[in-house]
Design a protein around this motif. Sequence first.
Motif, short mmCIF file in Angstrom:
data_model
loop_
_atom_site.label_atom_id
_atom_site.label_comp_id
_atom_site.label_asym_id
_atom_site.label_seq_id
_atom_site.Cartn_x
_atom_site.Cartn_y
_atom_site.Cartn_z
N THR A 146 0.83 -1.21 0.00
CA THR A 146 0.00 0.00 0.00
C THR A 146 0.86 1.25 0.00
O THR A 146 0.60 2.20 -0.75
N VAL A 147 1.90 1.27 0.83
CA VAL A 147 2.76 2.44 0.91
C VAL A 147 3.65 2.56 -0.32
O VAL A 147 3.93 3.66 -0.80
N MET A 148 4.08 1.44 -0.86
CA MET A 148 5.00 1.48 -2.00
C MET A 148 4.31 1.79 -3.31
O MET A 148 4.86 2.51 -4.16
N SER A 188 6.79 11.03 11.57
CA SER A 188 7.93 10.32 10.96
C SER A 188 7.45 9.19 10.07
O SER A 188 6.36 8.63 10.26
N ARG A 189 8.29 8.86 9.12
CA ARG A 189 7.94 7.82 8.15
C ARG A 189 7.69 6.48 8.84
O ARG A 189 6.72 5.77 8.51
N SER A 190 8.52 6.12 9.78
CA SER A 190 8.38 4.82 10.44
C SER A 190 7.08 4.72 11.23
O SER A 190 6.38 3.71 11.18
N ILE A 191 6.75 5.78 11.98
CA ILE A 191 5.51 5.76 12.75
C ILE A 191 4.30 5.75 11.81
O ILE A 191 3.32 5.04 12.04
N SER A 192 4.38 6.54 10.73
CA SER A 192 3.28 6.57 9.75
C SER A 192 3.06 5.19 9.13
O SER A 192 1.93 4.73 8.98
N LEU A 193 4.16 4.53 8.79
CA LEU A 193 4.06 3.20 8.19
C LEU A 193 3.54 2.18 9.19
O LEU A 193 2.73 1.31 8.85
N ILE A 210 10.30 -2.55 9.41
CA ILE A 210 11.65 -3.09 9.22
C ILE A 210 11.93 -3.38 7.76
O ILE A 210 12.98 -2.99 7.22
N VAL A 211 11.00 -4.07 7.09
CA VAL A 211 11.20 -4.43 5.68
C VAL A 211 11.26 -3.18 4.80
O VAL A 211 12.14 -3.05 3.94
N TYR A 212 10.33 -2.26 5.03
CA TYR A 212 10.28 -1.05 4.20
C TYR A 212 11.54 -0.20 4.38
O TYR A 212 12.13 0.26 3.40
N ASN A 213 11.96 0.00 5.61
CA ASN A 213 13.16 0.80 5.86
C ASN A 213 14.40 0.14 5.29
O ASN A 213 15.34 0.83 4.85
N ASN A 250 18.44 2.04 -1.06
CA ASN A 250 18.17 2.70 -2.34
C ASN A 250 17.56 1.77 -3.39
O ASN A 250 17.82 1.90 -4.58
N LEU A 251 16.76 0.83 -2.90
CA LEU A 251 16.06 -0.07 -3.82
C LEU A 251 14.73 0.51 -4.26
O LEU A 251 14.11 0.02 -5.20
N TRP A 252 14.28 1.55 -3.56
CA TRP A 252 12.98 2.16 -3.89
C TRP A 252 12.95 3.58 -3.35
O TRP A 252 13.59 3.89 -2.34
N LYS A 253 12.20 4.45 -4.04
CA LYS A 253 11.99 5.81 -3.60
C LYS A 253 10.67 5.89 -2.84
O LYS A 253 9.70 5.26 -3.22
N GLU A 254 10.65 6.72 -1.81
CA GLU A 254 9.49 6.76 -0.92
C GLU A 254 8.19 7.08 -1.63
O GLU A 254 7.15 6.50 -1.32
#
Length: 250
Positions: free
Chosen positions: A111-113, A170-175, A233-236, A242-246
Amino acid sequence: MKQFIKTYLPKTSAIALFASAAYFFLYPRDAHAMHIMEGMLPPKWCIFWFAVSAPFFIYGLYRMHKIVRSTEQNAKVMLALCGAFVFVLSSLKMPSVTGSSSHPTGVGLGTVMFGPGVMAVLGVIVLLFQALLLAHGGLTTLGANCFSMTIVGPFVGFAVYKICRAFKVSRSISLFLCAMLADWSTYVTTSFQLAVVFPDPNTGVGGAVIKFLSIYAVTQIPLAIAEGFLTVIVYNLVISNNLWKETALQ
């Protein structure tokens, strides 16, 4: 590290997907999980949920076409990773009360990606595989299961993620909140789906919703929290290498 992940991540995802499928195929169990089982819904409700889910599935095909045709680096690999993530997590049935079971959904990562649309297509693929080979869910109830897990869940999670980011969370909390609430909203939706078919004789649909929710409440809260942490953990890991842009292809 980056080259290692780019080289072995697709293989690892495939191995994890195959291992999970092999385990559940070779050691089948009775399915009393969040997925609505075959035969539990009357034909009119099966048709209704197929009809409601169809537009989202069509939109998901459009989104998937754009992803596959895009020039974004690693788009196809990340799409495969998200599909494997959903399959593996949603196949992990944890014992709950009254002989039922609960499981994570895994929809937060994709969903986020990629946005919520594509998850309807990935979800149908996962749910079909589970129904045919793992006795988890059903074919006639595919529309209902797709609507709760891969439509409502992702759209709720995506809305939460965007709102949090708009308020500079923050990105981590949002995710984390995205994955956790996508999981939780799936179970709320399933409870409503069952409640309208099996209302309580005394308290009606409302009472039935409470009863169905109580079946999963004991195990689903910690499962949703655990899924949130794992998704972060996986997303970060993907982003930090640098395998994906936010914001790519959302």
